[in-house]
Design an enzyme around this catalytic site. Structure first.
Site, PDB file in Angstrom:
ATOM      1  N   GLU A  47       0.899  -1.157   0.126  1.00 47.64           N
ATOM      2  CA  GLU A  47       0.039   0.216   0.057  1.00 47.64           C
ATOM      3  C   GLU A  47       0.925   1.223   0.193  1.00 47.64           C
ATOM      4  O   GLU A  47       1.956   1.301   0.543  1.00 47.64           O
ATOM      5  CB  GLU A  47      -0.886   0.024   1.412  1.00 47.64           C
ATOM      6  CG  GLU A  47      -1.605   1.367   1.617  1.00 47.64           C
ATOM      7  CD  GLU A  47      -2.074   1.409   3.060  1.00 47.64           C
ATOM      8  OE1 GLU A  47      -1.468   0.934   3.737  1.00 47.64           O
ATOM      9  OE2 GLU A  47      -3.339   1.904   3.022  1.00 47.64           O
ATOM     10  N   ASN A 107      -6.913   6.242  -1.509  1.00 46.97           N
ATOM     11  CA  ASN A 107      -5.746   5.360  -1.598  1.00 46.97           C
ATOM     12  C   ASN A 107      -6.137   4.030  -2.323  1.00 46.97           C
ATOM     13  O   ASN A 107      -6.865   3.394  -2.164  1.00 46.97           O
ATOM     14  CB  ASN A 107      -5.968   4.805   0.019  1.00 46.97           C
ATOM     15  CG  ASN A 107      -4.875   4.014   0.516  1.00 46.97           C
ATOM     16  OD1 ASN A 107      -4.094   3.403  -0.232  1.00 46.97           O
ATOM     17  ND2 ASN A 107      -4.546   4.165   1.833  1.00 46.97           N
ATOM     18  N   LYS A 124      -9.374   2.405  -1.795  1.00 48.82           N
ATOM     19  CA  LYS A 124      -9.684   1.680  -0.523  1.00 48.82           C
ATOM     20  C   LYS A 124     -11.062   2.101   0.285  1.00 48.82           C
ATOM     21  O   LYS A 124     -11.468   3.504   0.155  1.00 48.82           O
ATOM     22  CB  LYS A 124      -8.700   2.293   0.507  1.00 48.82           C
ATOM     23  CG  LYS A 124      -8.653   1.561   1.820  1.00 48.82           C
ATOM     24  CD  LYS A 124      -7.134   2.071   2.711  1.00 48.82           C
ATOM     25  CE  LYS A 124      -7.086   1.513   3.902  1.00 48.82           C
ATOM     26  NZ  LYS A 124      -5.939   1.694   4.558  1.00 48.82           N
ATOM     27  N   GLU A 143      -6.045   8.821   7.621  1.00 51.01           N
ATOM     28  CA  GLU A 143      -6.674   8.485   6.464  1.00 51.01           C
ATOM     29  C   GLU A 143      -7.991   9.045   6.202  1.00 51.01           C
ATOM     30  O   GLU A 143      -8.234   9.534   5.153  1.00 51.01           O
ATOM     31  CB  GLU A 143      -6.750   7.187   6.276  1.00 51.01           C
ATOM     32  CG  GLU A 143      -5.293   6.428   6.254  1.00 51.01           C
ATOM     33  CD  GLU A 143      -5.187   5.020   5.754  1.00 51.01           C
ATOM     34  OE1 GLU A 143      -5.728   4.569   4.779  1.00 51.01           O
ATOM     35  OE2 GLU A 143      -4.823   3.990   6.687  1.00 51.01           O
ATOM     36  N   CYS A 168      -4.991  -2.727   2.894  1.00 48.99           N
ATOM     37  CA  CYS A 168      -4.475  -2.688   4.389  1.00 48.99           C
ATOM     38  C   CYS A 168      -5.662  -2.891   5.408  1.00 48.99           C
ATOM     39  O   CYS A 168      -6.078  -4.028   5.562  1.00 48.99           O
ATOM     40  CB  CYS A 168      -4.000  -1.306   4.646  1.00 48.99           C
ATOM     41  SG  CYS A 168      -3.095  -1.415   6.345  1.00 48.99           S
ATOM     42  N   ASN A 193       0.398  -0.782   5.395  1.00 48.79           N
ATOM     43  CA  ASN A 193       1.292  -0.213   6.312  1.00 48.79           C
ATOM     44  C   ASN A 193       0.628  -0.243   7.800  1.00 48.79           C
ATOM     45  O   ASN A 193      -0.423   0.583   7.957  1.00 48.79           O
ATOM     46  CB  ASN A 193       1.337   1.496   5.851  1.00 48.79           C
ATOM     47  CG  ASN A 193       2.032   1.718   4.785  1.00 48.79           C
ATOM     48  OD1 ASN A 193       3.352   2.219   4.745  1.00 48.79           O
ATOM     49  ND2 ASN A 193       1.430   1.342   3.620  1.00 48.79           N
TER      50      ASN A 193
HETATM   51  N1  CDT Z   1      -2.971   1.640   6.410  1.00 49.49           N
HETATM   52  C1  CDT Z   1      -3.767   1.107   7.373  1.00 49.49           C
HETATM   53  O1  CDT Z   1      -5.086   0.889   6.960  1.00 49.49           O
HETATM   54  N2  CDT Z   1      -3.500   0.919   8.485  1.00 49.49           N
HETATM   55  C2  CDT Z   1      -4.158   0.219   9.524  1.00 49.49           C
HETATM   56  C3  CDT Z   1      -3.964   0.901  11.014  1.00 49.49           C
HETATM   57  C4  CDT Z   1      -4.849   0.724  11.747  1.00 49.49           C
HETATM   58  S1  CDT Z   1      -4.678   1.632  13.292  1.00 49.49           S
HETATM   59  C5  CDT Z   1      -5.321   3.359  12.680  1.00 49.49           C
HETATM   60  C6  CDT Z   1      -4.273  -1.105   9.636  1.00 49.49           C
HETATM   61  O2  CDT Z   1      -5.708  -1.735   9.771  1.00 49.49           O
HETATM   62  O3  CDT Z   1      -3.308  -1.931   9.898  1.00 49.49           O
END
Ligand code: CDT
Length: 321
Positions: A47, A107, A124, A143, A168, A193
């Site tokens: 991502e 995204n 996304k 985000e 993600c 990420n």
């Molecule tokens: N990039 C992304 O979606 N990261 C989220 C972090 C969650 S905490 C705000 C994840 O679900 O891994």
């Protein structure tokens, strides 16, 4: 003859704020070449693979961060990746921040075939984190401030099978895999990420690896599909990102897994015909599913405890106590 797609999960180490797009693309090309040497048909990048994970910072004027977004794909900086993929005859998946001509921010992930042609695009759906500045956090997860939500999960024909994309946080929602599975998805690609520190509940920090694998693995098994989860990992601008990129078989088993938090490629021969072992038996959706019993899944968003259950719990000495 079995339909084998040799897939490389191309995890990247951190990308710092000052790293240029061309420097990053050079790293991706190096991974793509390693994939070609390993016989890959398809190499999967993370991502937001072209930049640092910028939603960790607040800026009053969102437009100040528009330089993290791509206005064209391929653009001048990313064209060399497409050219090299076509030269090598290897397809790829790439996550990036997209700014559309009418000013929308997404995204986004694309899948590109072995000729360098984009055959699938996804924006996304589940945007995690918050939309406002929360200075109490060690770092932000904005985000919901920087991105508009995408509209749904589509599938695409490619590499001899049905391909699906998610990004993600989507991987934590069982709905994601099921909507892809209901469209016959045989191979889902999911870049991520994931900061190891989760500010709203730090007790989850030590469980990040477990939760990551739990979601990807069960999504694969319960829908009889290959799932390729690929991280941007390591210490990025002081924020520790989970690695643990891996490829999961339709059985839910691990077919290949990264062991570092740097640029790393692991490869699995994904036999798409294995999906039928699950899709045509235990998870024969057409035979076993009971959509008439699943109404709340699409009819409601949040939790609604039925009033009679709530009342029973509030009644001292009653049935619920
Ligand atoms: N990039 C992304 O979606 N990261 C989220 C972090 C969650 S905490 C705000 C994840 O679900 O891994």
């Amino acid at each position: 003859m079995n339909r084998i797609v040799t897939v490389g999960a191309a995890q990247t180490g951190p990308i710092q704020r000052d790293d240029t797009r061309s420097e990053v693309v050079e790293r991706l090309i190096a991974l793509l070449r390693r994939g070609a040497d390993a016989g890959c048909d398809l190499v999967v990048f993370p991502e937001l693979a072209l930049t640092t994970f910028f939603p960790r910072w607040w800026v009053d004027d969102r437009a100040e961060f528009d330089h993290f977004f791509e206005t064209e794909m391929p653009g001048p900086d990313t064209q060399p990746l497409f050219d090299e993929a076509a030269r090598l005859g290897v397809g790829f998946h790439l996550g990036y921040a997209e700014l559309t001509p009418d000013g929308q921010h997404f995204n986004t992930a694309i899948v590109v075939d072995r000729h360098g042609t984009t055959i699938g695009k996804y924006r996304k759906v589940h945007l995690p984190g918050h939309h406002d500045h929360q200075p109490w956090r060690e770092f932000q997860h904005l985000e919901r401030y920087y991105f508009d939500p995408g509209e749904g999960f589509g599938v695409f024909a490619g590499f001899g099978g049905v391909l699906g994309l998610a990004i993600c946080n989507d991987r934590r929602w069982s709905e994601t895999y099921r909507v892809l599975g209901l469209q016959g998805c045989e191979l889902a690609m999911i870049g991520y990420n994931t900061p190891i520190h989760y500010a709203p509940d730090p007790s989850q920090d030590v469980l990040q690896g477990f939760h990551n694998r739990l979601c990807l693995q069960s999504g694969a098994y319960q829908n009889g599909m290959w799932v390729v989860g690929v991280a941007k990992a390591g210490d990025e601008e002081g924020c520790d990102l989970l690695g643990e990129s891996a490829i999961f078989a339709p059985s839910g088993e691990v077919a290949a897994a990264c062991s570092t938090v740097g640029d790393e490629l692991v490869v699995a021969e994904c036999d798409l015909d294995l999906c039928a072992d699950y899709k045509d038996t235990l998870f024969d959706f057409g035979y076993y599913r009971r959509p008439e019993a699943y109404g709340p899944i699409t009819d409601q968003k949040g939790v609604i405890v039925p009033p009679e259950v709530a009342a029973a719990l509030e009644d001292p000495g009653g049935e619920g106590t």
